[in-house]
Design a protein around this motif. Structure first.
Motif, PDB file in Angstrom:
ATOM      1  N   VAL A   1       0.895  -1.000  -0.156  1.00  0.00           N
ATOM      2  CA  VAL A   1      -0.061   0.145   0.114  1.00  0.00           C
ATOM      3  C   VAL A   1       0.801   1.423   0.087  1.00  0.00           C
ATOM      4  N   TYR A   2       0.648   2.045  -0.627  1.00  0.00           N
ATOM      5  CA  TYR A   2       1.469   3.432  -1.032  1.00  0.00           C
ATOM      6  C   TYR A   2       0.632   4.595  -1.031  1.00  0.00           C
ATOM      7  N   PRO A   3       0.042   4.925   0.461  1.00  0.00           N
ATOM      8  CA  PRO A   3      -0.457   6.285   0.412  1.00  0.00           C
ATOM      9  C   PRO A   3       0.430   7.582   0.003  1.00  0.00           C
ATOM     10  N   LEU A   4      -0.352   8.599  -0.560  1.00  0.00           N
ATOM     11  CA  LEU A   4       0.324   9.918  -0.553  1.00  0.00           C
ATOM     12  C   LEU A   4      -0.789  10.924  -0.348  1.00  0.00           C
ATOM     13  N   ALA A   5      -0.110  11.933   0.628  1.00  0.00           N
ATOM     14  CA  ALA A   5      -0.808  12.832   0.854  1.00  0.00           C
ATOM     15  C   ALA A   5      -0.209  14.323   0.897  1.00  0.00           C
ATOM     16  N   LEU A   6      -0.859  15.542   0.812  1.00  0.00           N
ATOM     17  CA  LEU A   6      -0.252  16.736   1.031  1.00  0.00           C
ATOM     18  C   LEU A   6       0.154  16.969   2.257  1.00  0.00           C
ATOM     19  N   SER A   7      -0.645  16.213   3.269  1.00  0.00           N
ATOM     20  CA  SER A   7      -0.462  16.762   4.445  1.00  0.00           C
ATOM     21  C   SER A   7       0.656  15.698   5.464  1.00  0.00           C
ATOM     22  N   ALA A   8       1.699  16.554   6.058  1.00  0.00           N
ATOM     23  CA  ALA A   8       2.489  15.767   6.679  1.00  0.00           C
ATOM     24  C   ALA A   8       2.093  14.893   8.023  1.00  0.00           C
ATOM     25  N   THR A   9       0.991  15.551   8.613  1.00  0.00           N
ATOM     26  CA  THR A   9       0.373  15.110   9.850  1.00  0.00           C
ATOM     27  C   THR A   9      -0.371  13.718   9.371  1.00  0.00           C
ATOM     28  N   ALA A  10      -0.946  13.868   8.423  1.00  0.00           N
ATOM     29  CA  ALA A  10      -1.736  12.612   7.798  1.00  0.00           C
ATOM     30  C   ALA A  10      -0.784  11.439   7.449  1.00  0.00           C
ATOM     31  N   VAL A  11       0.387  11.646   6.748  1.00  0.00           N
ATOM     32  CA  VAL A  11       1.284  10.863   6.596  1.00  0.00           C
ATOM     33  C   VAL A  11       2.095  10.270   8.019  1.00  0.00           C
ATOM     34  N   GLY A  12       2.146  11.200   8.851  1.00  0.00           N
ATOM     35  CA  GLY A  12       2.587  10.788  10.153  1.00  0.00           C
ATOM     36  C   GLY A  12       1.872   9.716  10.805  1.00  0.00           C
ATOM     37  N   ILE A  13       0.461   9.910  10.751  1.00  0.00           N
ATOM     38  CA  ILE A  13      -0.428   9.141  11.515  1.00  0.00           C
ATOM     39  C   ILE A  13      -0.383   7.598  10.597  1.00  0.00           C
ATOM     40  N   VAL A  14      -0.274   7.652   9.436  1.00  0.00           N
ATOM     41  CA  VAL A  14      -0.145   6.481   8.588  1.00  0.00           C
ATOM     42  C   VAL A  14       0.954   5.700   8.760  1.00  0.00           C
ATOM     43  N   ARG A  15       2.260   6.283   9.003  1.00  0.00           N
ATOM     44  CA  ARG A  15       3.501   5.794   9.229  1.00  0.00           C
ATOM     45  C   ARG A  15       3.446   5.237  10.606  1.00  0.00           C
ATOM     46  N   SER A  16       2.533   5.766  11.558  1.00  0.00           N
ATOM     47  CA  SER A  16       2.694   5.240  12.914  1.00  0.00           C
ATOM     48  C   SER A  16       1.952   3.831  12.950  1.00  0.00           C
ATOM     49  N   HIS A  17       0.995   3.449  11.898  1.00  0.00           N
ATOM     50  CA  HIS A  17       0.385   2.442  12.001  1.00  0.00           C
ATOM     51  C   HIS A  17       1.364   0.961  12.238  1.00  0.00           C
ATOM     52  N   PRO A  18       0.991  -0.013  12.813  1.00  0.00           N
ATOM     53  CA  PRO A  18       1.843  -1.417  12.851  1.00  0.00           C
ATOM     54  C   PRO A  18       2.159  -1.745  11.436  1.00  0.00           C
ATOM     55  N   LEU A  19       1.373  -1.862  10.217  1.00  0.00           N
ATOM     56  CA  LEU A  19       1.578  -2.214   9.070  1.00  0.00           C
ATOM     57  C   LEU A  19       2.704  -1.526   8.425  1.00  0.00           C
ATOM     58  N   ALA A  20       2.785  -0.247   8.802  1.00  0.00           N
ATOM     59  CA  ALA A  20       3.481   0.793   8.282  1.00  0.00           C
ATOM     60  C   ALA A  20       4.915   0.374   8.623  1.00  0.00           C
ATOM     61  N   GLU A  21       5.071   0.202   9.992  1.00  0.00           N
ATOM     62  CA  GLU A  21       6.337  -0.134  10.933  1.00  0.00           C
ATOM     63  C   GLU A  21       6.523  -1.388  10.161  1.00  0.00           C
ATOM     64  N   ALA A  22       6.096  -2.256   9.727  1.00  0.00           N
ATOM     65  CA  ALA A  22       6.412  -3.678   9.372  1.00  0.00           C
ATOM     66  C   ALA A  22       6.835  -3.798   7.858  1.00  0.00           C
ATOM     67  N   GLY A  23       6.608  -2.516   7.191  1.00  0.00           N
ATOM     68  CA  GLY A  23       7.133  -2.179   5.909  1.00  0.00           C
ATOM     69  C   GLY A  23       6.079  -2.651   4.777  1.00  0.00           C
ATOM     70  N   ARG A  24       4.868  -3.054   5.105  1.00  0.00           N
ATOM     71  CA  ARG A  24       3.732  -3.198   4.382  1.00  0.00           C
ATOM     72  C   ARG A  24       3.122  -1.948   3.700  1.00  0.00           C
ATOM     73  N   VAL A  25       2.988  -0.776   4.323  1.00  0.00           N
ATOM     74  CA  VAL A  25       2.742   0.405   3.916  1.00  0.00           C
ATOM     75  C   VAL A  25       4.044   1.433   3.716  1.00  0.00           C
ATOM     76  N   VAL A  26       3.937   2.261   2.751  1.00  0.00           N
ATOM     77  CA  VAL A  26       5.064   3.096   2.340  1.00  0.00           C
ATOM     78  C   VAL A  26       4.311   4.313   2.076  1.00  0.00           C
ATOM     79  N   ALA A  27       4.066   5.212   3.332  1.00  0.00           N
ATOM     80  CA  ALA A  27       3.598   6.487   2.938  1.00  0.00           C
ATOM     81  C   ALA A  27       4.369   7.689   2.538  1.00  0.00           C
ATOM     82  N   ALA A  28       4.098   8.739   1.912  1.00  0.00           N
ATOM     83  CA  ALA A  28       5.015   9.901   1.558  1.00  0.00           C
ATOM     84  C   ALA A  28       4.115  10.912   1.413  1.00  0.00           C
ATOM     85  N   VAL A  29       4.731  12.256   1.677  1.00  0.00           N
ATOM     86  CA  VAL A  29       4.267  13.657   1.520  1.00  0.00           C
ATOM     87  C   VAL A  29       4.527  13.880   0.051  1.00  0.00           C
ATOM     88  N   GLY A  30       3.515  14.260  -0.684  1.00  0.00           N
ATOM     89  CA  GLY A  30       3.885  14.682  -1.975  1.00  0.00           C
ATOM     90  C   GLY A  30       2.667  15.581  -2.596  1.00  0.00           C
TER      91      GLY A  30
END
Length: 101
Positions: A1-30
């Motif tokens: 899963v590759y979420p993209l958002a303009l909001s650094a806050t939103a991306v930070g929330i996604v990055r703190s999820h366990p799936l992101a921490e496990a490398g299954r989600v790669v979120a970016a601000v863009g």
């Protein structure tokens, strides 16, 4: 899963999820209107991209660049799913009337 958002806050929330921490989600601000994905997502190859209320937030002159960026993150044969406001849309009518959507 590759979420993209303009909001650094939103991306930070996604990055703190366990799936992101496990490398299954790669979120970016863009910003899709730049015509390319940010470096964190440059190698992604998704089967599906979902654009939820994205195009209504972009100037029509930037649609081409935004869709090029989306296409660059899709595998060959990938699909783009859209959900946005449309003529006669109830949420759009409420916003036009000055009420919350």
């Amino acid at each position: 899963v590759y979420p993209l958002a303009l909001s650094a806050t939103a991306v930070g929330i996604v990055r703190s999820h366990p799936l992101a921490e496990a490398g299954r989600v790669v979120a970016a601000v863009g910003d899709l209107t730049e015509g390319s994905l940010p470096p964190e997502l440059s190698g992604c190859a998704a089967d599906v991209a979902t654009l939820m209320f994205v195009l209504s937030a972009i100037a029509p002159s930037k649609f081409g660049a935004a869709l090029r960026a989306v296409r660059s993150g899709l595998r060959p044969g990938g699909a783009v799913l859209l959900r946005d406001y449309g003529a006669g849309d109830g949420a759009c009518a409420r916003m036009e009337a000055g009420r919350e959507a």
